[in-house]
Design a protein around this motif. Structure first.
Motif, PDB file in Angstrom:
ATOM      1  N   PHE A 124       0.825  -1.202   0.000  1.00  0.00           N
ATOM      2  CA  PHE A 124       0.000   0.000   0.000  1.00  0.00           C
ATOM      3  C   PHE A 124       0.864   1.258   0.000  1.00  0.00           C
ATOM      4  O   PHE A 124       0.579   2.222  -0.716  1.00  0.00           O
ATOM      5  N   GLU A 125       1.911   1.273   0.816  1.00  0.00           N
ATOM      6  CA  GLU A 125       2.811   2.434   0.858  1.00  0.00           C
ATOM      7  C   GLU A 125       3.451   2.678  -0.503  1.00  0.00           C
ATOM      8  O   GLU A 125       3.549   3.821  -0.958  1.00  0.00           O
ATOM      9  N   GLU A 126       3.881   1.618  -1.158  1.00  0.00           N
ATOM     10  CA  GLU A 126       4.505   1.733  -2.478  1.00  0.00           C
ATOM     11  C   GLU A 126       3.501   2.259  -3.505  1.00  0.00           C
ATOM     12  O   GLU A 126       3.823   3.119  -4.318  1.00  0.00           O
ATOM     13  N   ILE A 127       2.288   1.752  -3.452  1.00  0.00           N
ATOM     14  CA  ILE A 127       1.242   2.225  -4.361  1.00  0.00           C
ATOM     15  C   ILE A 127       1.003   3.716  -4.157  1.00  0.00           C
ATOM     16  O   ILE A 127       1.003   4.496  -5.110  1.00  0.00           O
ATOM     17  N   LEU A 128       0.816   4.118  -2.906  1.00  0.00           N
ATOM     18  CA  LEU A 128       0.547   5.530  -2.633  1.00  0.00           C
ATOM     19  C   LEU A 128       1.710   6.429  -3.032  1.00  0.00           C
ATOM     20  O   LEU A 128       1.504   7.558  -3.475  1.00  0.00           O
ATOM     21  N   SER A 129       2.932   5.929  -2.928  1.00  0.00           N
ATOM     22  CA  SER A 129       4.089   6.747  -3.301  1.00  0.00           C
ATOM     23  C   SER A 129       4.138   6.996  -4.804  1.00  0.00           C
ATOM     24  O   SER A 129       4.761   7.956  -5.257  1.00  0.00           O
ATOM     25  N   GLN A 130       3.474   6.152  -5.589  1.00  0.00           N
ATOM     26  CA  GLN A 130       3.491   6.290  -7.046  1.00  0.00           C
ATOM     27  C   GLN A 130       2.276   7.026  -7.611  1.00  0.00           C
ATOM     28  O   GLN A 130       2.249   7.369  -8.785  1.00  0.00           O
ATOM     29  N   ILE A 131       1.284   7.258  -6.777  1.00  0.00           N
ATOM     30  CA  ILE A 131       0.088   7.963  -7.239  1.00  0.00           C
ATOM     31  C   ILE A 131       0.347   9.465  -7.153  1.00  0.00           C
ATOM     32  O   ILE A 131       0.647   9.983  -6.079  1.00  0.00           O
ATOM     33  N   PRO A 132       0.236  10.176  -8.280  1.00  0.00           N
ATOM     34  CA  PRO A 132       0.552  11.605  -8.291  1.00  0.00           C
ATOM     35  C   PRO A 132      -0.595  12.481  -7.789  1.00  0.00           C
ATOM     36  O   PRO A 132      -0.695  13.634  -8.168  1.00  0.00           O
ATOM     37  N   SER A 133      -1.444  11.949  -6.932  1.00  0.00           N
ATOM     38  CA  SER A 133      -2.616  12.677  -6.453  1.00  0.00           C
ATOM     39  C   SER A 133      -2.470  12.973  -4.974  1.00  0.00           C
ATOM     40  O   SER A 133      -1.937  12.170  -4.221  1.00  0.00           O
ATOM     41  N   LYS A 134      -2.991  14.104  -4.577  1.00  0.00           N
ATOM     42  CA  LYS A 134      -2.932  14.492  -3.164  1.00  0.00           C
ATOM     43  C   LYS A 134      -4.267  14.293  -2.451  1.00  0.00           C
ATOM     44  O   LYS A 134      -4.327  14.303  -1.239  1.00  0.00           O
ATOM     45  N   ASN A 135      -5.342  14.125  -3.220  1.00  0.00           N
ATOM     46  CA  ASN A 135      -6.659  13.941  -2.609  1.00  0.00           C
ATOM     47  C   ASN A 135      -7.521  13.088  -3.536  1.00  0.00           C
ATOM     48  O   ASN A 135      -7.110  12.745  -4.647  1.00  0.00           O
ATOM     49  N   VAL A 136      -8.710  12.763  -3.072  1.00  0.00           N
ATOM     50  CA  VAL A 136      -9.579  11.843  -3.812  1.00  0.00           C
ATOM     51  C   VAL A 136      -9.984  12.424  -5.162  1.00  0.00           C
ATOM     52  O   VAL A 136     -10.005  11.713  -6.170  1.00  0.00           O
ATOM     53  N   SER A 137     -10.296  13.708  -5.237  1.00  0.00           N
ATOM     54  CA  SER A 137     -10.724  14.274  -6.525  1.00  0.00           C
ATOM     55  C   SER A 137      -9.585  14.250  -7.548  1.00  0.00           C
ATOM     56  O   SER A 137      -9.808  13.952  -8.724  1.00  0.00           O
ATOM     57  N   GLU A 138      -8.361  14.542  -7.125  1.00  0.00           N
ATOM     58  CA  GLU A 138      -7.211  14.436  -8.031  1.00  0.00           C
ATOM     59  C   GLU A 138      -6.978  12.990  -8.452  1.00  0.00           C
ATOM     60  O   GLU A 138      -6.617  12.720  -9.599  1.00  0.00           O
ATOM     61  N   PHE A 139      -7.186  12.066  -7.509  1.00  0.00           N
ATOM     62  CA  PHE A 139      -7.033  10.647  -7.824  1.00  0.00           C
ATOM     63  C   PHE A 139      -8.034  10.234  -8.901  1.00  0.00           C
ATOM     64  O   PHE A 139      -7.675   9.558  -9.863  1.00  0.00           O
ATOM     65  N   LYS A 140      -9.288  10.656  -8.759  1.00  0.00           N
ATOM     66  CA  LYS A 140     -10.311  10.330  -9.758  1.00  0.00           C
ATOM     67  C   LYS A 140      -9.936  10.898 -11.125  1.00  0.00           C
ATOM     68  O   LYS A 140     -10.101  10.227 -12.144  1.00  0.00           O
ATOM     69  N   GLU A 141      -9.440  12.107 -11.154  1.00  0.00           N
ATOM     70  CA  GLU A 141      -9.001  12.713 -12.424  1.00  0.00           C
ATOM     71  C   GLU A 141      -7.883  11.886 -13.047  1.00  0.00           C
ATOM     72  O   GLU A 141      -7.869  11.646 -14.254  1.00  0.00           O
ATOM     73  N   TRP A 142      -6.918  11.481 -12.229  1.00  0.00           N
ATOM     74  CA  TRP A 142      -5.774  10.689 -12.707  1.00  0.00           C
ATOM     75  C   TRP A 142      -6.254   9.357 -13.275  1.00  0.00           C
ATOM     76  O   TRP A 142      -5.853   8.950 -14.361  1.00  0.00           O
ATOM     77  N   ILE A 143      -7.119   8.672 -12.556  1.00  0.00           N
ATOM     78  CA  ILE A 143      -7.656   7.386 -13.018  1.00  0.00           C
ATOM     79  C   ILE A 143      -8.425   7.572 -14.320  1.00  0.00           C
ATOM     80  O   ILE A 143      -8.244   6.832 -15.283  1.00  0.00           O
ATOM     81  N   ASN A 144      -9.292   8.559 -14.357  1.00  0.00           N
ATOM     82  CA  ASN A 144     -10.147   8.775 -15.528  1.00  0.00           C
ATOM     83  C   ASN A 144      -9.374   9.267 -16.745  1.00  0.00           C
ATOM     84  O   ASN A 144      -9.858   9.141 -17.873  1.00  0.00           O
ATOM     85  N   SER A 145      -8.180   9.777 -16.546  1.00  0.00           N
ATOM     86  CA  SER A 145      -7.380  10.256 -17.675  1.00  0.00           C
ATOM     87  C   SER A 145      -6.867   9.113 -18.559  1.00  0.00           C
ATOM     88  O   SER A 145      -6.346   9.343 -19.643  1.00  0.00           O
ATOM     89  N   ASN A 146      -7.030   7.877 -18.083  1.00  0.00           N
ATOM     90  CA  ASN A 146      -6.589   6.703 -18.848  1.00  0.00           C
ATOM     91  C   ASN A 146      -7.712   5.666 -18.922  1.00  0.00           C
ATOM     92  O   ASN A 146      -7.501   4.493 -18.609  1.00  0.00           O
ATOM     93  N   ASN A 147      -8.890   6.106 -19.272  1.00  0.00           N
ATOM     94  CA  ASN A 147     -10.045   5.217 -19.451  1.00  0.00           C
ATOM     95  C   ASN A 147     -10.417   4.433 -18.198  1.00  0.00           C
ATOM     96  O   ASN A 147     -10.841   3.285 -18.260  1.00  0.00           O
ATOM     97  N   GLY A 148     -10.239   5.015 -17.023  1.00  0.00           N
ATOM     98  CA  GLY A 148     -10.713   4.399 -15.784  1.00  0.00           C
ATOM     99  C   GLY A 148      -9.736   3.489 -15.082  1.00  0.00           C
ATOM    100  O   GLY A 148     -10.118   2.811 -14.133  1.00  0.00           O
ATOM    101  N   TYR A 149      -8.478   3.464 -15.511  1.00  0.00           N
ATOM    102  CA  TYR A 149      -7.483   2.666 -14.790  1.00  0.00           C
ATOM    103  C   TYR A 149      -6.090   3.235 -15.022  1.00  0.00           C
ATOM    104  O   TYR A 149      -5.875   4.013 -15.948  1.00  0.00           O
ATOM    105  N   GLN A 150      -5.169   2.866 -14.184  1.00  0.00           N
ATOM    106  CA  GLN A 150      -3.753   3.215 -14.338  1.00  0.00           C
ATOM    107  C   GLN A 150      -2.934   1.980 -13.987  1.00  0.00           C
ATOM    108  O   GLN A 150      -3.373   1.134 -13.215  1.00  0.00           O
ATOM    109  N   SER A 151      -1.761   1.893 -14.529  1.00  0.00           N
ATOM    110  CA  SER A 151      -0.855   0.783 -14.218  1.00  0.00           C
ATOM    111  C   SER A 151       0.313   1.301 -13.402  1.00  0.00           C
ATOM    112  O   SER A 151       0.829   2.389 -13.665  1.00  0.00           O
ATOM    113  N   LEU A 152       0.716   0.518 -12.423  1.00  0.00           N
ATOM    114  CA  LEU A 152       1.885   0.834 -11.609  1.00  0.00           C
ATOM    115  C   LEU A 152       2.815  -0.365 -11.631  1.00  0.00           C
ATOM    116  O   LEU A 152       2.367  -1.509 -11.629  1.00  0.00           O
TER     117      LEU A 152
END
Length: 87
Positions: free
Chosen positions: A57-85
């Motif tokens: 979980f720590e590794e996943i969070l360190s790679q997510i470029p979002s600071k809050n839930v709304s930024e996270f949703k934008e990041w996910i949606n920018s690639n058709n609803g998923y991202q790869s890490l």
């Protein structure tokens, strides 16, 4: 900031060490069926590395470029609803 307690995680679908622990010595279909049925019809991906779930979980969070839930949703949606890490 996103926190580890905000991660919804099904270890039986995504964490090989947990799957191995749960299956244990069960060898018959009758013993395995209740475990397998909980997976449903969704697709699976499996982490088979050496990280514990909390470190994962720590590794996943360190790679997510979002600071809050709304930024996270934008990041996910920018690639058709998923991202790869890569972990």
């Amino acid at each position: 900031m996103l926190q580890t307690d905000q991660i919804l995680f099904n270890a039986l679908k995504h964490y090989l060490p947990y799957v191995r622990k749960e299956i244990g010595d069960r060898t018959s279909l009758e013993e395995l069926l209740p475990l397998i049925q909980t997976l449903g019809h969704s697709k699976m991906d499996m982490y088979a590395g050496l990280l514990s779930i909390s470190k994962l979980f720590e590794e996943i969070l360190s790679q997510i470029p979002s600071k809050n839930v709304s930024e996270f949703k934008e990041w996910i949606n920018s690639n058709n609803g998923y991202q790869s890490l890569q972990l």
